[in-house]
Enzyme design. Sequence first.
Site, PDB file in Angstrom:
ATOM      1  CD  GLU A   1      -0.809   2.705   6.515  1.00  0.00           C
ATOM      2  OE1 GLU A   1      -1.897   2.207   6.857  1.00  0.00           O
ATOM      3  OE2 GLU A   1      -0.444   3.843   6.852  1.00  0.00           O
TER       4      GLU A   1
ATOM      5  CD  GLN B   1      -2.712  -1.067   2.620  1.00  0.00           C
ATOM      6  OE1 GLN B   1      -2.703  -2.074   3.299  1.00  0.00           O
ATOM      7  NE2 GLN B   1      -3.356   0.035   2.991  1.00  0.00           N
TER       8      GLN B   1
ATOM      9  CD  GLU C   1      -9.341   3.577   7.546  1.00  0.00           C
ATOM     10  OE1 GLU C   1      -9.223   4.724   7.096  1.00  0.00           O
ATOM     11  OE2 GLU C   1      -8.611   3.123   8.439  1.00  0.00           O
TER      12      GLU C   1
ATOM     13  CB  THR D   1      -3.840  11.716  12.832  1.00  0.00           C
ATOM     14  OG1 THR D   1      -3.057  10.538  12.975  1.00  0.00           O
ATOM     15  CG2 THR D   1      -5.306  11.349  12.816  1.00  0.00           C
TER      16      THR D   1
ATOM     17  NE  ARG E   1      -7.146   7.501  11.741  1.00  0.00           N
ATOM     18  CZ  ARG E   1      -7.928   8.423  11.169  1.00  0.00           C
ATOM     19  NH1 ARG E   1      -9.180   8.594  11.567  1.00  0.00           N
ATOM     20  NH2 ARG E   1      -7.464   9.190  10.206  1.00  0.00           N
TER      21      ARG E   1
ATOM     22  CG  PHE F   1      -8.496  -5.604   4.184  1.00  0.00           C
ATOM     23  CD1 PHE F   1      -9.680  -4.963   3.827  1.00  0.00           C
ATOM     24  CD2 PHE F   1      -8.184  -6.803   3.561  1.00  0.00           C
ATOM     25  CE1 PHE F   1     -10.535  -5.511   2.880  1.00  0.00           C
ATOM     26  CE2 PHE F   1      -9.026  -7.357   2.610  1.00  0.00           C
ATOM     27  CZ  PHE F   1     -10.206  -6.714   2.260  1.00  0.00           C
TER      28      PHE F   1
HETATM   29  N1  MTE Z   1     -11.567  -2.700   0.362  1.00  0.00           N
HETATM   30  C1  MTE Z   1     -11.029  -3.760  -0.259  1.00  0.00           C
HETATM   31  N2  MTE Z   1     -11.786  -4.444  -1.124  1.00  0.00           N
HETATM   32  N3  MTE Z   1      -9.743  -4.152  -0.029  1.00  0.00           N
HETATM   33  C2  MTE Z   1      -8.952  -3.486   0.865  1.00  0.00           C
HETATM   34  O1  MTE Z   1      -7.792  -3.855   1.056  1.00  0.00           O
HETATM   35  N4  MTE Z   1      -8.780  -1.623   2.473  1.00  0.00           N
HETATM   36  C3  MTE Z   1      -9.524  -0.748   3.370  1.00  0.00           C
HETATM   37  C4  MTE Z   1     -10.599   0.004   2.608  1.00  0.00           C
HETATM   38  N5  MTE Z   1     -11.384  -0.899   1.816  1.00  0.00           N
HETATM   39  C5  MTE Z   1      -9.504  -2.362   1.556  1.00  0.00           C
HETATM   40  C6  MTE Z   1     -10.836  -1.990   1.239  1.00  0.00           C
HETATM   41  C7  MTE Z   1      -8.683   0.214   4.047  1.00  0.00           C
HETATM   42  S1  MTE Z   1      -7.883  -0.271   5.451  1.00  0.00           S
HETATM   43  C8  MTE Z   1      -8.549   1.503   3.606  1.00  0.00           C
HETATM   44  S2  MTE Z   1      -7.613   2.627   4.458  1.00  0.00           S
HETATM   45  C9  MTE Z   1      -9.211   1.964   2.394  1.00  0.00           C
HETATM   46  O2  MTE Z   1      -9.955   0.929   1.750  1.00  0.00           O
HETATM   47  C10 MTE Z   1      -8.136   2.499   1.455  1.00  0.00           C
HETATM   48  O3  MTE Z   1      -8.618   2.884   0.234  1.00  0.00           O
HETATM   49  P1  MTE Z   1      -9.222   4.346  -0.073  1.00  0.00           P
HETATM   50  O4  MTE Z   1      -8.383   5.318   0.660  1.00  0.00           O
HETATM   51  O5  MTE Z   1      -9.088   4.422  -1.517  1.00  0.00           O
HETATM   52  O6  MTE Z   1     -10.613   4.301   0.443  1.00  0.00           O
HETATM   53 MO1  MOS Z   2      -6.236   1.490   6.094  1.00  0.00          MO
HETATM   54  S1  MOS Z   2      -5.989   0.634   7.914  1.00  0.00           S
HETATM   55  O1  MOS Z   2      -5.753   3.050   6.676  1.00  0.00           O
HETATM   56  O2  MOS Z   2      -4.854   0.909   5.263  1.00  0.00           O
END
Ligand code: MTE
Ligand code: MOS
Length: 751
Positions: A226, A191, A707, A434, A304, A222
């Site tokens: 990161e 990520q 999230e 943050t 957070r 998810f």
């Molecule tokens: N959705 C899917 N399908 N797969 C993922 O890995 N990660 C989540 C969320 N939704 C994730 C997901 C997390 S932890 C975050 S921070 C956000 O997606 C990141 O993407 P965005 O900033 O584009 O919303």
């Molecule tokens: Mo989402 S836990 O901020 O990658």
Amino acid sequence: MKNYDSIRHVRGESHFIDDIPYLDGTLYGYVYYSPIAHGKILQLDFSEALNSPGVKTVLSAKDIPGQNQIGGIIQDENLFADEHIHFIGHPIAMVVADTYLHAHDASKKIKSVFEKLPPILDPRVAAFKNELIIPPRKFELGNVDSVWNDCDYIIEGRADSGGQEHLYLETQGSLAMPTEYGGVKIFSATQAPTAVQRTIANVLGIPMHKIEVDVQRLGGGFGGKEDQATAWACMASLAAFKLKTPVKLILNRQDDIRLTGKRHPYSSDYKIGLTKDGKILGYEATFYQNAGAAADLSPAILDRTLFHCTNTYFIPNLRAIGLSCRTNIAPNTAFRGFGGPQGMFVIESAIYKAAHVMGIDPAEIQKINLLKEGDEFPFGQKTFNCNAVKCYDELNERYPFEKIYQEIDGFNSKNNLVKKGAAVIPICFGISFTTTFLNQASALVHIYTDGSVNISTAAVEMGQGVNAKMKRIAARTLSIDESRIKVESTNTSRVSNTSPTAASKGTDLNGFAVIDACNILNERLRKVAAQEFNEEDASKISFKNEKVFYEGEPTTLTFSELVKKTYMKRVSLTAQAHHSTPEIHFDTKTNKGNPFAYHVYGTAIIQVTLDCLRGIYEFDSVKVVHDFGETFHEVIDLGQAEGGIVQGIGWMTCEELKWDRDGKLLTDALSTYKIPDIHAVPKEMKIHFLENSPNDFGPLRSKAIGEPPFMYGIGAYFALANAMKAFKPNLEIDFVAPLTPEKVLLTLYNK
Ligand code: MTE
Ligand code: MOS
């Protein structure tokens, strides 16, 4: 949900790391890791492994040309253990061989002798021994010490939430290949491409420009990729750099679960004070975060927790203390919600317990304490466009809570062994990293002479649909069809100094950058079009549906023709733009500021049916009014909401991590770690888009979605608790999540 990648995914045509076509000479890595949780390495003998079939080398700390250091926020994590071992799974060496199996087999022939030290597994014990990752963090508002005398009720307690395995479909992995001039090109499932680039540079002792990181997509992140994709990228790069041949390192599922960190388990104490009407006057909480063996992102995650420790309520007097506790398990890391859910579980537990002491419905306490316009958060920011009450009231109107409770009471009075329960859960989530400086992104947009368009941003596609969103944003801004646009891989040579795709900010930050870059191109295209009509004022030109308009009237000139003319006039068809979130700041000394661009709000009601003979349960429904801002991609937003809710329910119910006394993770396979399956999905999911919530701080007036919906899952705990209480009215709820079927059963029948 249909994403534009869906068809390729189901046909198996999409490339993940392991699908990248085989390169001649590719070698395979296997990580040799510690079997003990805490101790010292006394002896390491690779000789037999080195003589094993197909083995090319075994790399360890002594082979690192640069620094043996991969820590991000704090430099406290080695790539390979030096002499100290901090957890079971701590990487010690990597075997490189001609096949994966040869590397794997040879790793079993490494001989090591350890001196064992007692491990610390409990964060409270770690805190007691002063094993803290950072000094304690404290958020304060009002004067909590003076408020207790004014309270009619003071309730104290403890609430613990468990960790959570990310279980992305694609395990961690990287493919590295040596490039000219002693550099490395690396395909990494990360990520955070720039963090990978920076860390490899540091490990190899070469400048960042010699390292190119490319990310096509992730099979889920998810938060688990990161910070924790970096180690494997560094190892593969080190081997490719040394051996001058491509090296692939992909963790098998069990190793992935053993070697990587998870959502932080938390143990917390709280004290809440209320008036007899249910107004919360004071709240004190201490959060013991189980950080694991190294800092990783724990300090930011702990913050957070504090930012969200009051969930969506105004609490005028507060003291929240966070302790990041060093223990001997794999370093825990980001996971959807980033510590927020852990903080919110505690305040919801406090409210639930208070409501039962007071003999009222927790929803009554929730309702009267909801944030209103201008209310102050514990970190000094004041709410604006606050939708907490709106979401709550709209849900209550659509699905009157009283009626639901009555139906449940009716059902429960007729059924002895099957009980139903419901719980309301309002949420609020701050949008922005943050860590203020991370709130930046950039985009690079090319228009080719045939009118096709190519976009690169810092955003990483991980199933959340960010590429589909970038495509739509570009199409809307350029007034062209989405089919013209291709979103490129995320690549550090095309887009530099990227922030991780995280904090739900991927779409916001990169979307704004795409808008800016497209507008630069629009400006150039308008000028060329104006010349075509012998017009000096380019502002009289506009674009709509691939057509050029002059003074508001359609012309015969099309987008593709204009693009060709622009090229012939030797005007650049490439634009780059950088975006940073305006007006956010946070002082980490006073812990006050305006850290968030805006907040996302919503309320859900979750209903469950519990089989009190067997302890098993099914979620009947989740009904939500959620603040999406103005959605510009409804299916993706809905998919994110549904996925987040199911993942949140999993965290609160079936997903349970267990370690033995030696610090060995017992739940390291899908046979022992249960994630929600299709049967665990609520039978009915009704997600309503809050109307009239345009957001000036999101692209096309949208709000972040990644999230926040996860946190509706917290309601699952309390719905279950209510069903359990319907079976056994005097039951004491212990506020320890998850409430697995096993735990439910043991609780119901424990004398
Ligand atoms: N959705 C899917 N399908 N797969 C993922 O890995 N990660 C989540 C969320 N939704 C994730 C997901 C997390 S932890 C975050 S921070 C956000 O997606 C990141 O993407 P965005 O900033 O584009 O919303
Ligand atoms: Mo989402 S836990 O901020 O990658």
